[in-house]
Motif scaffolding. Structure first.
Motif, PDB file in Angstrom:
ATOM      1  N   THR A  29       0.578  -1.317   0.074  1.00  0.00           N
ATOM      2  CA  THR A  29      -0.049  -0.022  -0.104  1.00  0.00           C
ATOM      3  C   THR A  29       0.722   1.184  -0.080  1.00  0.00           C
ATOM      4  OG1 THR A  29      -0.185  -0.368   2.389  1.00  0.00           O
ATOM      5  CG2 THR A  29      -2.046  -1.078   1.185  1.00  0.00           C
ATOM      6  N   ASP A  30       1.924   1.265   0.421  1.00  0.00           N
ATOM      7  CA  ASP A  30       2.802   2.389   0.875  1.00  0.00           C
ATOM      8  C   ASP A  30       3.955   1.890   1.200  1.00  0.00           C
ATOM      9  OD1 ASP A  30       2.487   2.041   3.452  1.00  0.00           O
ATOM     10  OD2 ASP A  30       0.969   3.131   3.908  1.00  0.00           O
ATOM     11  N   ARG A  31       5.124   3.046   1.390  1.00  0.00           N
ATOM     12  CA  ARG A  31       6.260   2.885   1.657  1.00  0.00           C
ATOM     13  C   ARG A  31       6.551   2.139   3.091  1.00  0.00           C
ATOM     14  NH1 ARG A  31      11.222   5.014  -0.345  1.00  0.00           N
ATOM     15  NH2 ARG A  31      12.952   4.628   1.192  1.00  0.00           N
ATOM     16  N   ALA A  32       5.617   2.509   4.333  1.00  0.00           N
ATOM     17  CA  ALA A  32       5.738   1.850   5.509  1.00  0.00           C
ATOM     18  C   ALA A  32       5.737   0.145   5.329  1.00  0.00           C
ATOM     19  CB  ALA A  32       4.695   2.394   6.590  1.00  0.00           C
ATOM     20  N   ALA A  54      13.550  -2.419  -4.634  1.00  0.00           N
ATOM     21  CA  ALA A  54      12.992  -1.342  -5.417  1.00  0.00           C
ATOM     22  C   ALA A  54      11.346  -1.284  -4.874  1.00  0.00           C
ATOM     23  CB  ALA A  54      13.237  -1.570  -6.926  1.00  0.00           C
ATOM     24  N   LEU A  55      11.027   0.138  -4.853  1.00  0.00           N
ATOM     25  CA  LEU A  55       9.576   0.258  -4.713  1.00  0.00           C
ATOM     26  C   LEU A  55       8.849   1.190  -5.605  1.00  0.00           C
ATOM     27  CD1 LEU A  55       7.256   0.464  -2.748  1.00  0.00           C
ATOM     28  CD2 LEU A  55       8.285   2.081  -1.501  1.00  0.00           C
ATOM     29  N   MET A  56       7.796   1.013  -6.339  1.00  0.00           N
ATOM     30  CA  MET A  56       7.190   2.087  -6.761  1.00  0.00           C
ATOM     31  C   MET A  56       5.734   2.343  -6.032  1.00  0.00           C
ATOM     32  SD  MET A  56       8.749   3.077  -9.731  1.00  0.00           S
ATOM     33  CE  MET A  56       7.266   3.964 -10.371  1.00  0.00           C
ATOM     34  N   ALA A  57       5.902   3.406  -5.408  1.00  0.00           N
ATOM     35  CA  ALA A  57       4.546   3.881  -4.733  1.00  0.00           C
ATOM     36  C   ALA A  57       4.524   5.423  -4.847  1.00  0.00           C
ATOM     37  CB  ALA A  57       4.780   3.499  -3.257  1.00  0.00           C
ATOM     38  N   GLY A  58       4.167   5.911  -6.014  1.00  0.00           N
ATOM     39  CA  GLY A  58       3.852   7.076  -6.088  1.00  0.00           C
ATOM     40  C   GLY A  58       4.818   7.995  -5.623  1.00  0.00           C
ATOM     41  N   GLY A  59       4.700   9.026  -4.867  1.00  0.00           N
ATOM     42  CA  GLY A  59       5.705   9.803  -4.388  1.00  0.00           C
ATOM     43  C   GLY A  59       6.715   8.964  -3.256  1.00  0.00           C
ATOM     44  N   GLN A  60       6.603   7.806  -3.045  1.00  0.00           N
ATOM     45  CA  GLN A  60       7.195   7.228  -1.865  1.00  0.00           C
ATOM     46  C   GLN A  60       8.282   6.251  -2.511  1.00  0.00           C
ATOM     47  OE1 GLN A  60       4.182   5.529   0.524  1.00  0.00           O
ATOM     48  NE2 GLN A  60       3.723   7.563   1.466  1.00  0.00           N
ATOM     49  N   SER A  61       8.331   6.244  -3.680  1.00  0.00           N
ATOM     50  CA  SER A  61       9.347   5.315  -4.591  1.00  0.00           C
ATOM     51  C   SER A  61      10.683   5.155  -3.967  1.00  0.00           C
ATOM     52  CB  SER A  61       9.154   5.413  -5.997  1.00  0.00           C
ATOM     53  OG  SER A  61       7.976   5.522  -6.134  1.00  0.00           O
ATOM     54  N   HIS A  84       7.048  -2.130 -16.551  1.00  0.00           N
ATOM     55  CA  HIS A  84       5.908  -2.806 -16.583  1.00  0.00           C
ATOM     56  C   HIS A  84       4.646  -1.801 -16.123  1.00  0.00           C
ATOM     57  CE1 HIS A  84       6.985  -6.949 -17.164  1.00  0.00           C
ATOM     58  NE2 HIS A  84       7.966  -6.326 -16.797  1.00  0.00           N
ATOM     59  N   GLU A  85       4.771  -0.557 -15.978  1.00  0.00           N
ATOM     60  CA  GLU A  85       3.886   0.403 -15.490  1.00  0.00           C
ATOM     61  C   GLU A  85       3.243   0.084 -14.263  1.00  0.00           C
ATOM     62  OE1 GLU A  85       1.308   0.515 -18.868  1.00  0.00           O
ATOM     63  OE2 GLU A  85       2.786   1.880 -19.980  1.00  0.00           O
ATOM     64  N   LEU A  86       3.940  -0.535 -13.183  1.00  0.00           N
ATOM     65  CA  LEU A  86       3.427  -0.724 -12.071  1.00  0.00           C
ATOM     66  C   LEU A  86       3.458   0.317 -10.935  1.00  0.00           C
ATOM     67  CD1 LEU A  86       4.727  -4.374 -11.835  1.00  0.00           C
ATOM     68  CD2 LEU A  86       2.378  -4.052 -12.001  1.00  0.00           C
ATOM     69  N   ASP A  87       2.537   0.330 -10.141  1.00  0.00           N
ATOM     70  CA  ASP A  87       2.578   1.273  -8.714  1.00  0.00           C
ATOM     71  C   ASP A  87       2.099   0.321  -7.602  1.00  0.00           C
ATOM     72  OD1 ASP A  87       3.148   3.595  -7.637  1.00  0.00           O
ATOM     73  OD2 ASP A  87       1.167   4.294  -7.686  1.00  0.00           O
ATOM     74  N   ALA A  88       2.292   0.975  -6.430  1.00  0.00           N
ATOM     75  CA  ALA A  88       2.004   0.097  -5.422  1.00  0.00           C
ATOM     76  C   ALA A  88       2.507  -1.202  -5.377  1.00  0.00           C
ATOM     77  CB  ALA A  88       0.425  -0.075  -5.211  1.00  0.00           C
ATOM     78  N   ALA A  89       3.899  -1.549  -5.685  1.00  0.00           N
ATOM     79  CA  ALA A  89       4.605  -2.736  -6.018  1.00  0.00           C
ATOM     80  C   ALA A  89       5.826  -2.644  -5.509  1.00  0.00           C
ATOM     81  CB  ALA A  89       4.533  -3.015  -7.381  1.00  0.00           C
ATOM     82  N   LEU A  90       6.254  -3.723  -4.812  1.00  0.00           N
ATOM     83  CA  LEU A  90       7.588  -4.231  -4.224  1.00  0.00           C
ATOM     84  C   LEU A  90       8.230  -4.883  -4.832  1.00  0.00           C
ATOM     85  CD1 LEU A  90       9.691  -3.288  -1.885  1.00  0.00           C
ATOM     86  CD2 LEU A  90       8.478  -5.018  -0.373  1.00  0.00           C
ATOM     87  N   ALA A  91       9.551  -4.657  -5.030  1.00  0.00           N
ATOM     88  CA  ALA A  91      10.459  -5.701  -5.715  1.00  0.00           C
ATOM     89  C   ALA A  91      11.679  -5.974  -4.718  1.00  0.00           C
ATOM     90  CB  ALA A  91      10.796  -5.644  -7.128  1.00  0.00           C
ATOM     91  N   MET A  92      11.766  -7.361  -4.332  1.00  0.00           N
ATOM     92  CA  MET A  92      12.961  -7.705  -3.372  1.00  0.00           C
ATOM     93  C   MET A  92      14.039  -8.734  -4.161  1.00  0.00           C
ATOM     94  SD  MET A  92      11.437  -7.584   0.396  1.00  0.00           S
ATOM     95  CE  MET A  92       9.847  -8.515  -0.477  1.00  0.00           C
TER      96      MET A  92
END
Length: 196
Positions: A29-32, A54-61, A84-92
């Motif tokens: 949902t977000d960086r936290a 790597a995190l894509m989360a709007g302004g919290q990437s 991949h035009e992803l948001d609200a996504a975490l890659a580890m």
């Protein structure tokens, strides 16, 4: 342009020149929330050499190479999420070093491949911007309003009763104006407040 997120978590494993790379992609949902997942991964793999993300989360990437040479892990993973035009996504990627150095180009390929491989198996869903409304209405309008909510499958987040019935619901942001108009038709004295 539509943005997407992941429907579920996917884990994969690659062996590259004796190093073990565990690639994970998941919705957050977000960086936290992402930081909690990264901490969980570090606890689950205390002997791993690196836990890059790597995190894509709007302004919290954000991203981290976690000790790998700068730019060889976090940035390539972030670029795969962007591609991949992803948001609200975490890659580890959890790496267990196998004794053979891969070099900068080899590391970039390994981290990119780990996330790209996981994403091939990850179902994507369109990400719809959400909003929340707090509604205050008279008791007489409550049954009609609850019926309308059920018809539209808008989730009710909270409700309480005092002199009025107070409901908090979530709905697609695109539906906001139409929803407010409908609620005012049901109860002309309704108080409506947008919270997100």
């Amino acid at each position: 342009m539509a943005t997407f997120t992941l429907a579920a978590r996917v884990d994969i494993e690659l062996d590259i020149r004796k190093s073990r790379f565990i690639g994970i992609v998941m919705p957050v949902t977000d960086r936290a929330a992402a930081m909690q997942e990264i901490d969980r991964m570090r606890q689950a793999h205390p002997n791993a050499t690196h836990v890059c993300w790597a995190l894509m989360a709007g302004g919290q990437s954000g991203m981290s190479d976690d000790g790998e040479p700068s730019g060889t892990a976090g940035r390539p993973m972030l670029e795969v999420l962007r591609h991949h035009e992803l948001d609200a996504a975490l890659a580890m990627v959890v790496r267990y070093y196998g004794g053979i150095k891969l070099g900068a180009g080899g590391l970039v390929r390994a981290y990119t491949d780990a996330i790209a491989t996981a994403l091939k198996q990850a179902p994507r869903i369109e990400r719809v911007a959400q909003a929340e409304l707090e509604i205050g209405i008279g008791y007489a309008a409550e049954p009609q309003l609850r019926h309308w909510l059920a018809q539209h499958k808008y989730p009710l987040l909270d409700s309480h009763h005092d002199a009025l019935v107070h409901l908090r619901l979530r709905l697609p942001a695109a539906d906001l104006e139409q929803a407010e108009e409908t609620i005012r038709r049901m109860a002309s004295n309704a108080s409506i407040k947008r919270t997100i």
